[in-house]
Design a protein around this motif. Sequence first.
Motif, mmCIF file in Angstrom:
data_model
loop_
_atom_site.group_PDB
_atom_site.id
_atom_site.type_symbol
_atom_site.label_atom_id
_atom_site.label_comp_id
_atom_site.label_asym_id
_atom_site.label_seq_id
_atom_site.Cartn_x
_atom_site.Cartn_y
_atom_site.Cartn_z
ATOM 1 N N ASP A 160 42.302 44.946 39.070
ATOM 2 C CA ASP A 160 43.440 44.531 39.892
ATOM 3 C C ASP A 160 42.956 43.441 40.837
ATOM 4 O OD1 ASP A 160 45.986 44.448 40.914
ATOM 5 O OD2 ASP A 160 46.053 46.541 41.557
ATOM 6 N N THR A 337 44.097 52.178 38.943
ATOM 7 C CA THR A 337 45.035 53.262 39.270
ATOM 8 C C THR A 337 46.184 52.811 40.173
ATOM 9 O OG1 THR A 337 43.853 53.998 41.269
ATOM 10 C CG2 THR A 337 43.096 54.870 39.139
ATOM 11 N N GLY A 338 46.248 51.519 40.512
ATOM 12 C CA GLY A 338 47.285 51.050 41.420
ATOM 13 C C GLY A 338 46.955 51.282 42.873
ATOM 14 N N LYS A 341 48.387 48.746 45.517
ATOM 15 C CA LYS A 341 49.808 48.893 45.849
ATOM 16 C C LYS A 341 50.058 50.173 46.628
ATOM 17 C CE LYS A 341 54.427 48.713 43.817
ATOM 18 N NZ LYS A 341 55.222 48.510 42.586
ATOM 19 N N ARG A 342 49.432 51.264 46.230
ATOM 20 C CA ARG A 342 49.644 52.533 46.941
ATOM 21 C C ARG A 342 49.206 52.434 48.396
ATOM 22 N NH1 ARG A 342 46.299 56.207 45.120
ATOM 23 N NH2 ARG A 342 45.315 55.074 43.397
ATOM 24 N N ASP A 361 57.127 45.879 37.584
ATOM 25 C CA ASP A 361 55.696 45.760 37.853
ATOM 26 C C ASP A 361 55.292 44.313 38.099
ATOM 27 O OD1 ASP A 361 55.199 48.454 37.674
ATOM 28 O OD2 ASP A 361 54.636 48.403 35.551
ATOM 29 N N LYS A 367 51.770 44.729 46.948
ATOM 30 C CA LYS A 367 50.320 44.942 47.021
ATOM 31 C C LYS A 367 49.727 44.333 48.291
ATOM 32 C CE LYS A 367 49.442 44.583 42.004
ATOM 33 N NZ LYS A 367 48.656 43.827 40.994
#
Length: 508
Positions: A160, A337-338, A341-342, A361, A367
């Motif tokens: 990412d 795992t994102g 953004k989380r 997405d 993000k």
Amino acid sequence: MFQSVSSTANGLSRESSSPHNPKDSLIDHSEGQLFLSEAFKIILDEVLSKGTSIQQKVCEWKEPEELAELLDLELRAAGEPHHRLLERVRDVAKYSIKTSHPRFFNQQFAGVDYHSLAGRFLSEALNTNLYTYEAAPVFVLMENEVLKSLREQIGWTEGDGIFCPGGSTSNMYAMNLARFQLFPEVKSQGLCGLPRLAILTSSQSHYSVKKGAGFLGIGTDNIIAVNVNDGGCMIPEDLDEKIKLLKSQGAVPFVVSCTAGTTVQGAFDPLEPIADICEKHKIWMHVDAAWGGSVLFSKKHRHLLKGIERANSVAWNPHKLLLAGLQCSALLLQDTTGLLKRCHSANATYLFQQDKFYDVDLDIGDKSLQCSRKVDCLKLWLMWKAVGSSGLEERVNKAFVNAKYFLEEMKKRKGFHLLHEPEFLNICFWFKPPSLRGKEGNPDYQEKLAKVAPVIKERMVKKGNMMIGYQPLKNKVNFFRLVVLSPQVCQKDMDFCLDEIERLGNDL
């Protein structure tokens, strides 16, 4: 080139291509386009022609009061005619530092790439905000592709990332992500109930680590400085000992921030043994490769970053050694795992609706900590497309060749003394004028030596032919730091630099 700015486009007249009656508009498009065309001509002349010529000055130094008067900075109620504004454009260009000049060695950015510059002009003209696919379809796809290609240089097949407004912000993002991964409740509950957190970094790491600790509420007192060797590289054994000590005190060391190319000495922390230590203690490993990351393009020199693929996150500034232009700074993550953004999302429903007609997405804005975010990928993409990875490799290799030449020539001259043998493109040295040679044992020697670089720098800037930085470092008094990176630099410029320092300092 500039005729097209004010001419018709696609066979349509200005009137027919505009949905508005010109009389109803506060903006006269024909006049505005003519002004823009003339301003571009000034930019070409003052910045990209004169500003890159060794026959011209790096800077036209003026004292603040005089400069303010020359620029006519006052903002007035009534607008001013275009001929006066064009004078101001020329003055801004004339009195600004010419960072594309071959003899600008002051910072870790220099030179100009015209493909990248075209990308910068285009992104400014488009005025795009990079947060959703509907607002920036071209650039959402482009940013994803450029980040993927940068990750591949590190050795990651997936991951990412995001472009940030500078390497300092990238480093702060990494700290925030490391903390969130360990304590996800911090996002909703804040700092209450968290144990004492600690950041470990070398004593010569970038000051953004300290700023980040203060900004994130971790506290600057909780930055643990790891000892370095004479070259400025982190000592892994000291890192391991300090982690153990912190744990014994009940603290939680949650991130180790390594440096690949320190600001002053250009040192590369030994990433392989540091990665072993981070894995052993289950600590996030971040690499601040803002300066040194571009070495990854060079097959000859990428060994300096051996082990970087084991990091959790990497900060990399292509606006430095690759000449992508300010600003172009990427935060790259191995995470799939994102996490990005989380950690940062706020799920604003007016912007990031989940029932859109395309893949949501592709709305990458959540993000980021920013809402408004400039397009920083286009300049790098266009340059990379133009010269290819092999062309970028040539740039990196040429910078090493120029640095080596300067180093070899400097060693042949009296009065120049290295701080430490460099492994990168930062050459740190003292110039000792004839009056100080052989006086090293005198009690006031260090005090006098400390004054040499500032005086030479003042003379250098006021003459305007060259710019080099200087600084102290711990118990070492002021020394010069020459940063070699621009592909416009040649051996003649290296010789000039040595000659000019001697000329400006021999009488001290």
